[in-house]
Design an enzyme around this catalytic site. Structure first.
Site, PDB file in Angstrom:
ATOM      1  N   LYS B  49      40.722  38.814  53.675  1.00  0.00           N
ATOM      2  CA  LYS B  49      42.147  38.878  53.149  1.00  0.00           C
ATOM      3  C   LYS B  49      43.013  37.579  53.390  1.00  0.00           C
ATOM      4  CE  LYS B  49      46.220  40.737  52.157  1.00  0.00           C
ATOM      5  NZ  LYS B  49      46.560  41.019  50.749  1.00  0.00           N
ATOM      6  N   ALA B  74      51.101  43.580  43.463  1.00  0.00           N
ATOM      7  CA  ALA B  74      51.870  42.551  44.053  1.00  0.00           C
ATOM      8  C   ALA B  74      52.200  43.278  45.316  1.00  0.00           C
ATOM      9  CB  ALA B  74      53.534  42.985  43.131  1.00  0.00           C
ATOM     10  N   ASN B 103      40.730  32.778  54.017  1.00  0.00           N
ATOM     11  CA  ASN B 103      41.528  32.347  52.859  1.00  0.00           C
ATOM     12  C   ASN B 103      42.936  32.277  53.827  1.00  0.00           C
ATOM     13  OD1 ASN B 103      44.003  33.360  51.051  1.00  0.00           O
ATOM     14  ND2 ASN B 103      42.350  33.340  49.768  1.00  0.00           N
ATOM     15  N   CYS B 134      49.198  32.635  44.800  1.00  0.00           N
ATOM     16  CA  CYS B 134      49.397  34.029  44.949  1.00  0.00           C
ATOM     17  C   CYS B 134      50.786  34.118  43.910  1.00  0.00           C
ATOM     18  CB  CYS B 134      49.848  34.364  46.068  1.00  0.00           C
ATOM     19  SG  CYS B 134      50.383  36.019  46.290  1.00  0.00           S
ATOM     20  N   ILE B 195      38.921  32.619  38.805  1.00  0.00           N
ATOM     21  CA  ILE B 195      40.610  32.225  38.858  1.00  0.00           C
ATOM     22  C   ILE B 195      41.252  33.289  39.756  1.00  0.00           C
ATOM     23  CG2 ILE B 195      40.631  31.207  36.482  1.00  0.00           C
ATOM     24  CD1 ILE B 195      41.248  34.119  35.406  1.00  0.00           C
ATOM     25  N   ASN B 196      42.502  33.186  39.926  1.00  0.00           N
ATOM     26  CA  ASN B 196      43.462  34.028  40.548  1.00  0.00           C
ATOM     27  C   ASN B 196      43.996  34.803  39.414  1.00  0.00           C
ATOM     28  OD1 ASN B 196      45.026  35.700  42.382  1.00  0.00           O
ATOM     29  ND2 ASN B 196      45.138  33.804  43.740  1.00  0.00           N
ATOM     30  N   THR B 270      38.495  43.284  41.766  1.00  0.00           N
ATOM     31  CA  THR B 270      38.692  44.556  41.420  1.00  0.00           C
ATOM     32  C   THR B 270      37.627  45.441  41.349  1.00  0.00           C
ATOM     33  OG1 THR B 270      40.741  43.664  40.281  1.00  0.00           O
ATOM     34  CG2 THR B 270      40.292  46.012  39.643  1.00  0.00           C
TER      35      THR B 270
END
Lengths: 259, 308
Positions: B49, B74, B103, B134, B195-196, B270
């Protein structure tokens, strides 16, 4: 320990408008189920809807190895679930979350459920009866047809007081109207699950008479295991930190929550 | 082909992974959250995280919302800060036999530098993924990731403060992804993570308000897979850095598509929410693919679909 299992559906019935009970064989998960915990259910094999749905454990039979879910159709996921038939498999992860705390056997437990919120209180009622507690359920619904868990409660041995908003069965009004000042508040414990305004009234009642109790909260979830931090909630308005309903809950002490 | 002849090892700019399958930052906690469902030691890497210098409480709810074949989030970088990460979460992963990638995210270039310096010499960290993309925090984050000059400078600064391989995570919310990737390369990046999430939103018609309290959120899941593939393909054509590719990977075929588009390694995000053992299943699926197709090293297919 939670795990992933493909449950074999043995019964799936519509019990009211938009309400269904699904029973499936999932012995490894059933063995672990505690009242108040939830299963993270994959509604189908497609990418849309994508995420699992957190559903309360309505009942579990550890000897038989089966679990029952009582769910209401609220969106695409639960709508897709209604098409699952007997002998189909359902992909579940669980049991997840922190469940209800069981009181001393000498206590009298009051279960206050509204709508589909009755679901976790049924399995709780079973555990409380096994423990030797006195149990009474108060069950509120919009109308007679939506009072779906009565038979199961009677089978378990939990007497229940039905309340309907339209007066079609039992007491007419709100389920919280039945909360009268207790004679021995220290002998009582209270558990509630349902719409937030209802739980707010139950919490107010518990606070006023200093009754120990727990609430089961609902939140949209993604992971269900405390990784994504999506199901955040401030328990009290002035709290800085957020709890995660999936991991810290879904059950919380009634005094810790501000509605 | 026998299993012992297969080489799944991946070198991501100095980050060595025993297989190409990583789990993406923010979707896997610190590893422990998923230990009941899969063998963490079977993963190529765990990207933990996102970590900031100080603890962050994150955004108010609603934080997540499901959309067509995807979801918006979000979260707002909720995390306990770098010290708690190092003292309470990293030891669990060090005890495992898995590559750990930290990260990091900062509000300023100085914070990125301080974080990199803090991680320097910490046992058990194989590399740094730089969160410069982000979309859900007010300062830093995305603003670093959309300006090539800032991308170059932040990568350069982090490189100056660490001996670990540095892998910026690129934002897809840009007009020209190749320009950003080249800037990262110029700054000294060892690898690229891409990708983000794609910035998006949803509106509640009943309340007539945005669903997310943050108004905008990052879209992830299968819905963004074609965008991710296209960007990885473009960058692989122009930039000489290994790519950790992800964006809606849900099965082995998806993973193979990313590798053929130019990804050396792949990341599952995800998909972990949908199938908590997905990363492990895909690792097994890649082995089966190698066996069936007589491939002893997956590098043979990296970028194979790219027309140079």
């Amino acid at each position: 320990m939670p795990l992933q299992e493909n449950g074999l559906v043995i019964n799936h019935q519509q019990v009211a408008q938009d309400m269904y009970i699904m029973e499936f064989m999932a012995p490894a998960v059933a063995r672990e189920c505690q009242p108040g915990q939830f299963l993270h259910v994959r509604p189908g094999n497609t990418n849309d809807p994508l995420l699992r749905r957190p559903l309360s454990i309505y009942d579990a039979d550890q000897e038989k190895g089966s679990i029952s879910l009582l769910y209401r159709v609220v969106g695409a996921g639960t709508s897709l679930m209604t098409g699952i038939r007997e002998n189909d498999y359902i992909d579940i992860v669980g049991p997840l979350g922190r469940g209800f705390t069981l009181p001393a056997p000498s206590k009298t437990a009051l279960l206050v459920g509204g709508g589909v919120g009755i679901a976790p209180l049924v399995y709780l009622g079973r555990a409380l009866i096994q423990r030797g507690c006195q149990v009474t359920a108060m069950m509120g619904a919009a109308n007679e047809n939506q009072l779906v868990a009565g038979d199961r409660l009677l089978e378990i041995g939990v007497p229940f007081l039905p309340v309907t908003m339209d007066g079609s069965r039992g007491y007419p009004g709100m389920v919280t109207d039945l909360l009268v000042p207790p004679v021995y508040p220290e002998e009582i414990v209270i558990y509630t699950c349902g719409p937030e305004p209802m739980m707010a009234k139950v919490a107010e009642y518990a606070q006023r008479y200093d009754i120990w109790g727990e609430v089961s909260l609902e939140e949209h979830m993604a992971c269900g295991v405390g990784a994504c931090l999506g199901c955040a909630r401030r328990l009290k308005a002035n709290d800085e930190a957020y709890v995660k309903v999936c991991k810290d809950g879904p059950v919380f002490n009634i005094m810790d929550v501000e509605f | 082909m026998e299993k012992q002849d297969m080489d799944l090892t991946v070198n991501l700019g100095g980050i060595i992974m025993k297989n190409p399958v990583a789990v993406a930052s923010g979707t896997f906690g610190y590893g422990r959250e998923y230990e009941d469902y899969l063998d963490i030691n079977g993963l190529g890497a765990v990207i933990v995280k996102g970590t900031t210098l100080e603890p962050r409480h994150g955004n108010p709810p609603v934080r997540i919302f499901e959309t067509a074949a995807g979801m918006l989030n979000a979260i707002g970088l909720e995390n306990p800060g770098v010290e708690v990460f190092l003292n309470q979460h990293l030891p669990y992963l060090i005890d495992k036999d898995v590559t750990v990638i930290a990260n990091i995210a900062g509000n300023t270039i100085e914070e990125y530098a301080a974080l990199a310096a803090r991680l320097e010499g910490c046992k058990g960290i194989a590399g740094i993924e730089l969160n410069i993309s982000c979309p859900n925090v007010k300062q830093g984050g995305l603003q670093f990731g959309t300006d090539p000059v800032m991308v170059r400078d932040v990568v350069k600064t982090v490189k100056a403060n660490t001996s670990l391989p540095v892998m910026p995570k690129l934002s897809p919310n840009v007009t020209n992804i190749v320009e950003i990737a080249l800037a990262a390369q110029e700054g000294g990046a060892d690898a690229l993570s891409m990708i983000n999430t794609l910035m998006g939103m949803a509106i509640n018609v009943q309340t007539r308000k945005p669903v997310l309290a943050n108004v905008f959120g990052g879209l992830s899941g299968p819905a963004i897979k074609p965008v991710a593939l296209r960007m990885i393909y473009q960058v692989h054509q122009e930039v000489d850095l290994p790519i950790l590719g992800g964006g809606g990977i849900m099965n082995t075929l998806d993973a193979l598509e990313f590798m053929m588009a130019g990804a050396t390694g792949i990341s599952i995000g995800t998909g972990n929410f949908v199938n908590p053992r997905l990363a492990y299943d895909i690792m097994v699926g890649l082995q089966e693919y190698m066996q069936e197709n007589q491939i002893n090293n997956l590098n043979e297919i990296v970028g194979i679909a790219v027309q140079k």
